[in-house]
Design a protein around this motif. Structure first.
Motif, mmCIF file in Angstrom:
data_model
loop_
_atom_site.group_PDB
_atom_site.id
_atom_site.type_symbol
_atom_site.label_atom_id
_atom_site.label_comp_id
_atom_site.label_asym_id
_atom_site.label_seq_id
_atom_site.Cartn_x
_atom_site.Cartn_y
_atom_site.Cartn_z
ATOM 1 N N GLN A 174 -8.605 0.421 0.998
ATOM 2 C CA GLN A 174 -7.330 -0.184 0.613
ATOM 3 C C GLN A 174 -6.888 -1.213 1.661
ATOM 4 O O GLN A 174 -5.818 -1.786 1.576
ATOM 5 C CB GLN A 174 -6.255 0.900 0.478
ATOM 6 C CG GLN A 174 -6.567 1.962 -0.559
ATOM 7 C CD GLN A 174 -6.637 1.403 -1.965
ATOM 8 O OE1 GLN A 174 -5.782 0.646 -2.388
ATOM 9 N NE2 GLN A 174 -7.691 1.765 -2.689
ATOM 10 N N LYS A 175 -7.756 -1.412 2.651
ATOM 11 C CA LYS A 175 -7.562 -2.378 3.742
ATOM 12 C C LYS A 175 -6.317 -2.058 4.577
ATOM 13 O O LYS A 175 -5.455 -2.895 4.805
ATOM 14 C CB LYS A 175 -7.535 -3.809 3.209
ATOM 15 C CG LYS A 175 -8.919 -4.256 2.728
ATOM 16 C CD LYS A 175 -8.953 -5.706 2.307
ATOM 17 C CE LYS A 175 -10.370 -6.081 1.843
ATOM 18 N NZ LYS A 175 -10.438 -7.431 1.257
ATOM 19 N N TYR A 176 -6.290 -0.809 5.023
ATOM 20 C CA TYR A 176 -5.362 -0.405 6.068
ATOM 21 C C TYR A 176 -6.107 0.501 7.034
ATOM 22 O O TYR A 176 -7.122 1.101 6.692
ATOM 23 C CB TYR A 176 -4.131 0.307 5.493
ATOM 24 C CG TYR A 176 -4.369 1.710 4.955
ATOM 25 C CD1 TYR A 176 -4.437 2.820 5.813
ATOM 26 C CD2 TYR A 176 -4.492 1.943 3.587
ATOM 27 C CE1 TYR A 176 -4.641 4.099 5.328
ATOM 28 C CE2 TYR A 176 -4.700 3.218 3.087
ATOM 29 C CZ TYR A 176 -4.770 4.291 3.961
ATOM 30 O OH TYR A 176 -4.975 5.567 3.481
ATOM 31 N N TYR A 177 -5.615 0.551 8.274
ATOM 32 C CA TYR A 177 -6.091 1.588 9.186
ATOM 33 C C TYR A 177 -4.980 2.589 9.402
ATOM 34 O O TYR A 177 -3.787 2.276 9.260
ATOM 35 C CB TYR A 177 -6.594 1.007 10.514
ATOM 36 C CG TYR A 177 -5.546 0.508 11.479
ATOM 37 C CD1 TYR A 177 -4.676 1.383 12.157
ATOM 38 C CD2 TYR A 177 -5.433 -0.852 11.768
ATOM 39 C CE1 TYR A 177 -3.726 0.921 13.052
ATOM 40 C CE2 TYR A 177 -4.480 -1.323 12.661
ATOM 41 C CZ TYR A 177 -3.626 -0.431 13.297
ATOM 42 O OH TYR A 177 -2.677 -0.874 14.178
ATOM 43 N N GLU B 68 -1.624 -0.271 9.801
ATOM 44 C CA GLU B 68 -1.591 -1.721 9.751
ATOM 45 C C GLU B 68 -2.521 -2.169 8.633
ATOM 46 O O GLU B 68 -3.502 -1.488 8.317
ATOM 47 C CB GLU B 68 -2.011 -2.321 11.091
ATOM 48 C CG GLU B 68 -1.284 -3.597 11.429
ATOM 49 C CD GLU B 68 -1.441 -4.020 12.893
ATOM 50 O OE1 GLU B 68 -0.993 -5.132 13.202
ATOM 51 O OE2 GLU B 68 -1.997 -3.257 13.703
ATOM 52 N N THR B 69 -2.206 -3.299 8.025
ATOM 53 C CA THR B 69 -3.009 -3.819 6.922
ATOM 54 C C THR B 69 -3.521 -5.213 7.268
ATOM 55 O O THR B 69 -3.059 -5.844 8.219
ATOM 56 C CB THR B 69 -2.187 -3.902 5.629
ATOM 57 O OG1 THR B 69 -1.182 -4.926 5.773
ATOM 58 C CG2 THR B 69 -1.528 -2.581 5.299
ATOM 59 N N ALA B 70 -4.474 -5.688 6.476
ATOM 60 C CA ALA B 70 -4.996 -7.042 6.643
ATOM 61 C C ALA B 70 -5.646 -7.471 5.346
ATOM 62 O O ALA B 70 -5.926 -6.649 4.455
ATOM 63 C CB ALA B 70 -5.987 -7.112 7.800
ATOM 64 N N ASP B 71 -5.913 -8.761 5.234
ATOM 65 C CA ASP B 71 -6.557 -9.293 4.036
ATOM 66 C C ASP B 71 -8.067 -9.086 4.054
ATOM 67 O O ASP B 71 -8.702 -9.025 3.002
ATOM 68 C CB ASP B 71 -6.251 -10.786 3.890
ATOM 69 C CG ASP B 71 -4.775 -11.060 3.634
ATOM 70 O OD1 ASP B 71 -4.110 -10.198 3.024
ATOM 71 O OD2 ASP B 71 -4.288 -12.127 4.057
ATOM 72 N N ARG C 108 0.853 -1.192 0.000
ATOM 73 C CA ARG C 108 0.000 0.000 0.000
ATOM 74 C C ARG C 108 0.887 1.239 0.000
ATOM 75 O O ARG C 108 1.770 1.377 0.860
ATOM 76 C CB ARG C 108 -0.902 0.067 1.235
ATOM 77 C CG ARG C 108 -2.157 -0.787 1.180
ATOM 78 C CD ARG C 108 -1.886 -2.222 1.432
ATOM 79 N NE ARG C 108 -3.099 -2.971 1.808
ATOM 80 C CZ ARG C 108 -3.107 -4.259 2.034
ATOM 81 N NH1 ARG C 108 -1.975 -4.977 1.963
ATOM 82 N NH2 ARG C 108 -4.232 -4.878 2.369
ATOM 83 N N PRO C 109 0.677 2.169 -0.924
ATOM 84 C CA PRO C 109 1.449 3.412 -0.889
ATOM 85 C C PRO C 109 1.003 4.282 0.291
ATOM 86 O O PRO C 109 -0.179 4.575 0.439
ATOM 87 C CB PRO C 109 1.108 4.072 -2.223
ATOM 88 C CG PRO C 109 -0.236 3.517 -2.590
ATOM 89 C CD PRO C 109 -0.268 2.118 -2.051
ATOM 90 N N ILE C 110 1.962 4.661 1.134
ATOM 91 C CA ILE C 110 1.641 5.431 2.338
ATOM 92 C C ILE C 110 2.120 6.873 2.219
ATOM 93 O O ILE C 110 1.391 7.815 2.543
ATOM 94 C CB ILE C 110 2.255 4.759 3.581
ATOM 95 C CG1 ILE C 110 1.693 3.344 3.769
ATOM 96 C CG2 ILE C 110 2.003 5.607 4.829
ATOM 97 C CD1 ILE C 110 0.191 3.276 3.950
ATOM 98 N N LEU C 111 3.342 7.070 1.759
ATOM 99 C CA LEU C 111 3.873 8.406 1.497
ATOM 100 C C LEU C 111 4.446 8.401 0.091
ATOM 101 O O LEU C 111 5.176 7.484 -0.279
ATOM 102 C CB LEU C 111 4.969 8.781 2.498
ATOM 103 C CG LEU C 111 4.573 8.932 3.971
ATOM 104 C CD1 LEU C 111 5.801 9.261 4.820
ATOM 105 C CD2 LEU C 111 3.510 10.009 4.142
ATOM 106 N N SER C 112 4.094 9.405 -0.676
ATOM 107 C CA SER C 112 4.562 9.455 -2.052
ATOM 108 C C SER C 112 5.100 10.839 -2.358
ATOM 109 O O SER C 112 4.403 11.845 -2.168
ATOM 110 C CB SER C 112 3.421 9.100 -3.017
ATOM 111 O OG SER C 112 3.882 9.040 -4.337
ATOM 112 N N TYR C 113 6.362 10.877 -2.838
ATOM 113 C CA TYR C 113 6.987 12.158 -3.110
ATOM 114 C C TYR C 113 7.403 12.234 -4.576
ATOM 115 O O TYR C 113 8.005 11.324 -5.115
ATOM 116 C CB TYR C 113 8.223 12.372 -2.241
ATOM 117 C CG TYR C 113 8.889 13.711 -2.492
ATOM 118 C CD1 TYR C 113 9.883 13.828 -3.457
ATOM 119 C CD2 TYR C 113 8.475 14.834 -1.817
ATOM 120 C CE1 TYR C 113 10.459 15.059 -3.720
ATOM 121 C CE2 TYR C 113 9.055 16.062 -2.069
ATOM 122 C CZ TYR C 113 10.043 16.177 -3.027
ATOM 123 O OH TYR C 113 10.604 17.393 -3.293
#
Length: 677
Positions: A185-188, A221-224, A20-25
């Protein structure tokens, strides 16, 4: 880098956590800004007017990266000048992604952080949100306060509340905000901070998180699956305890007016078949009358003039299966004996000149018990143990918590602008510790309307606050549904609401039909509790109507019969973080329609509830996910899709899964010979 099966990599100018992209520069897309601002905060009876003057907003468009086996660190500056912010990204021992933020220049007190997003993405959570479940397309200032009356600037109720009382509220105002959300995107994403924030989900390409301060850290955190994700979130935030079994025995009857009136009303309702587990007498400490309506006298001890003999009656009722629930909040009226005792010992928050800070709660003034003072915290905790628990109360409404002013002086010298959002959690902890030290965990239930990070482990039951006694989407019966769903996606899975609503102002008066529709919905929640409202004499009360009494008897019977199923759900909430009231997509992830449904819910995994939230309806449109469903009242089988079903009073649209292991229990309800309405 990897830890516990989780991966953190930096490629193509983007931080990826489990893909999962979290920070993109990129050179033309700055993801962080730092700045300075000066806020102006005015509070009037728990309603806040918050304005901000942004003095500077500096794009952090230059970064240097240091990558090790343990972390990836961004050193951010503007145009390559002096470093202004450091973001250290690392995996903790549980495999969570933690962004640690550090600014060496303490004069910077504003931060804007952008997370990558997609146009199709949906967002849920942010505490208890009553107007929207999917938060995409709006921004949400997160600040605990009175939600306001009406909560919609286009309604006459809100207009009158604003112009006459400064109390109208808006779509985002809530007792329980929290800087925590879940993405499709299934993250918190959870922020470890209590600063004022504004989470903006309007841009199709990014989510902009604005902080009035530099937060300690941000956790991902991610999960399926969403069920797994909620389990991970509640492992971080804490788990609500199991409810006492006695709460399944029927209604908690909200009633006021003294010992004899309570006894006579309980006797009348029980004789008619109403299942009653307890009485909730919020005026047990006395009352006062204000222009708002009937209010309590805020001195937290039994009032023998209004409730004579309660010290013995409370135990007799318990022998008869009727628990007594009282009321308390963390403030003391300045004309009370307990106020004098607390003032003598210096237990209140102060003004800058050292005098006691008094808060106007609506034609009476109160001191704020200062929970940053360990002696004050312990004193109030002992007050709960002595005056409520030892007295014989099996529960209480732990009200308020939102009113900490931002210009008080606190014992520990901390900033009230930050403490404000934390205050409900400190109040919850005070109740929690009192119950635990009395050895009553799992036996006593207290319910709160205000919340914050930490409430998950300290508050056994939430309630949706003071809804208007009407059919409005933003502040009536309907608003309690997205409220339950959103707070459930924030790790708080046990909640309920006042049957019939509470606030009767500006022409809103509770009707018999509203009470009945609210009661039938409440039978399919974690707890069933009524309230007389702020103006009892002007509003419908169930004990005045024989037909409504029979109606209530039916749904308290349904509530009681569902006890084995409900206890399973409460246990799932405690162990796995699964809320009792669930959005449809939690169990049907592949159903694209389910993600935009906010006025129906799954009651556990096996029942689907579609409350009727408009008056004079006899049919109601429902959406069923792809499964085999049985209509609870008729026994008719349905399949997935949109349907119009009969929904007269007494037949709230409820369905259960044909393959449910509780089918026999549900069939027993179908076969009951209840009166028609």
């Amino acid at each position: 880098m990897e830890k516990n099966g989780n991966s953190l990599i930096f490629k193509n100018q983007t931080i990826f956590y489990n893909d999962r992209p979290i920070l993109s520069y990129a050179s033309d897309k700055t993801f962080a800004f730092i700045g300075r601002g000066t806020e102006q905060v005015k509070m009037y009876r728990g309603n806040f007017d918050i304005q901000d003057y942004v003095e500077s907003r500096v794009p952090l468009n230059h970064f240097e990266i240091a990558e090790t086996n343990e972390a990836i660190t961004f050193n951010l500056s503007s145009n390559g000048q002096t470093q202004l912010l450091q973001i250290r990204t690392e995996l903790d021992k549980f495999g969570r992604l933690v962004l640690k933020l550090i600014s060496k220049d303490k004069t910077y007190n504003r931060l804007w952080l952008r997370l990558p997003a997609t146009a199709q993405e949906k967002i849920y959570g942010c505490g208890e949100q009553l107007s929207y479940f999917n938060l995409r397309g709006n921004h949400f200032p997160l600040w605990t306060s009175e939600p306001g009356i009406g909560r919609n600037k286009s309604t006459l109720t809100t207009f009158k509340a604003d112009t006459q009382d400064n109390a109208g509220g808006d779509y985002y105002t809530t007792n329980f905000p929290e800087p925590t959300f879940i993405s499709t995107q299934k993250y918190y994403c959870h922020t470890n901070s209590f600063v004022y924030v504004d989470f903006d989900f309007r841009n199709p390409e990014f989510h902009e998180l604005q902080y009035w301060g530099i937060p300690e850290s941000i956790v991902f955190e991610t999960a399926d699956t969403y069920n797994q994700l909620l389990g991970k979130l509640t492992n971080l935030l804490g788990h609500q305890p199991i409810l006492p079994n006695w709460t399944d025995e029927g209604l908690l009857l909200g009633i006021q007016g003294g010992t004899q009136r309570t006894y006579d009303t309980v006797d009348k309702l029980r004789a008619a078949g109403v299942k009653i587990a307890g009485v909730f007498c919020q005026d047990w400490e006395g009352t006062r009358q204000t222009s708002f309506g009937k209010r309590n006298f805020w001195n937290w001890e039994w009032n023998p003039a209004l409730y004579p003999g309660l010290d013995t009656k409370i135990h007799e009722w318990k022998d008869e299966g009727i628990r007594f629930l009282s009321y308390i909040n963390p403030y003391l009226v300045d004309t009370s004996a307990l106020y004098a005792a607390a003032a003598k010992n210096g237990y209140f928050a102060k003004n800058s000149d050292g005098s006691i800070y008094l808060v106007d709660f609506g034609e009476f003034n109160c001191g704020v018990v200062d929970f940053t003072n360990p002696a004050a915290f312990d004193w109030f905790k002992e007050l709960i143990k002595t005056n409520l628990i030892d007295f014989g109360c099996d529960g209480w409404m732990a009200d308020f918590g939102e009113y900490l002013p931002t210009d008080v002086v606190l014992f520990d010298g901390s900033d009230p602008m930050i403490r404000h959002n934390e205050w409900p959690a400190l109040w919850a902890k005070c109740n929690h510790d009192a119950v635990a030290e009395a050895g009553k965990t799992g036996q006593i239930v207290y319910f709160m309307r205000a919340g914050a990070t930490g409430s998950q482990r300290y508050c056994p039951m939430l309630w949706a606050g003071d809804q208007s006694v009407n059919w409005s989407l933003d502040d009536g019966i309907a608003s309690t549904i997205p409220a339950a769903l959103s707070v459930g996606m924030t790790g708080m899975g046990l909640t309920h609401s006042d049957i019939g609503g509470y606030t009767s102002m500006h022409g809103n008066v509770r009707s018999k039909e509203l009470f009945m529709r609210w009661a039938e919905m409440s039978a399919f929640t974690s707890l069933m509790r009524s309230h007389e409202g702020n103006r009892p004499a002007e509003n419908f009360q169930v004990w005045d109507d024989d037909d409504a009494i029979q109606y209530l008897a039916k749904f308290t019977d349904v509530f009681q019969r569902l006890a084995p199923y409900r206890r399973t759900l409460v246990a799932e909430n405690n162990e796995y973080g699964l809320p009792v009231q669930r959005p449809l997509f939690l169990e049907y992830e592949n159903d694209s329609v389910a993600y935009d449904i906010q006025y129906e819910y799954l009651f556990g995994s096996d029942m689907l509830v579609v409350p009727v939230y408009q008056e004079t309806q006899t049919d109601w449109d429902v959406y069923l996910p792809d499964d085999e469903w049985i209509h609870l009242w008729s026994g008719q089988e349905f399949h997935g899709g949109h349907h119009t079903v009969a929904a007269p009073l007494g037949e709230i649209p409820v369905f259960y899964r044909k393959k449910s292991e509780f089918r026999t229990l549900f069939t027993e309800i179908t076969n009951q010979k209840y009166s028609n309405y």
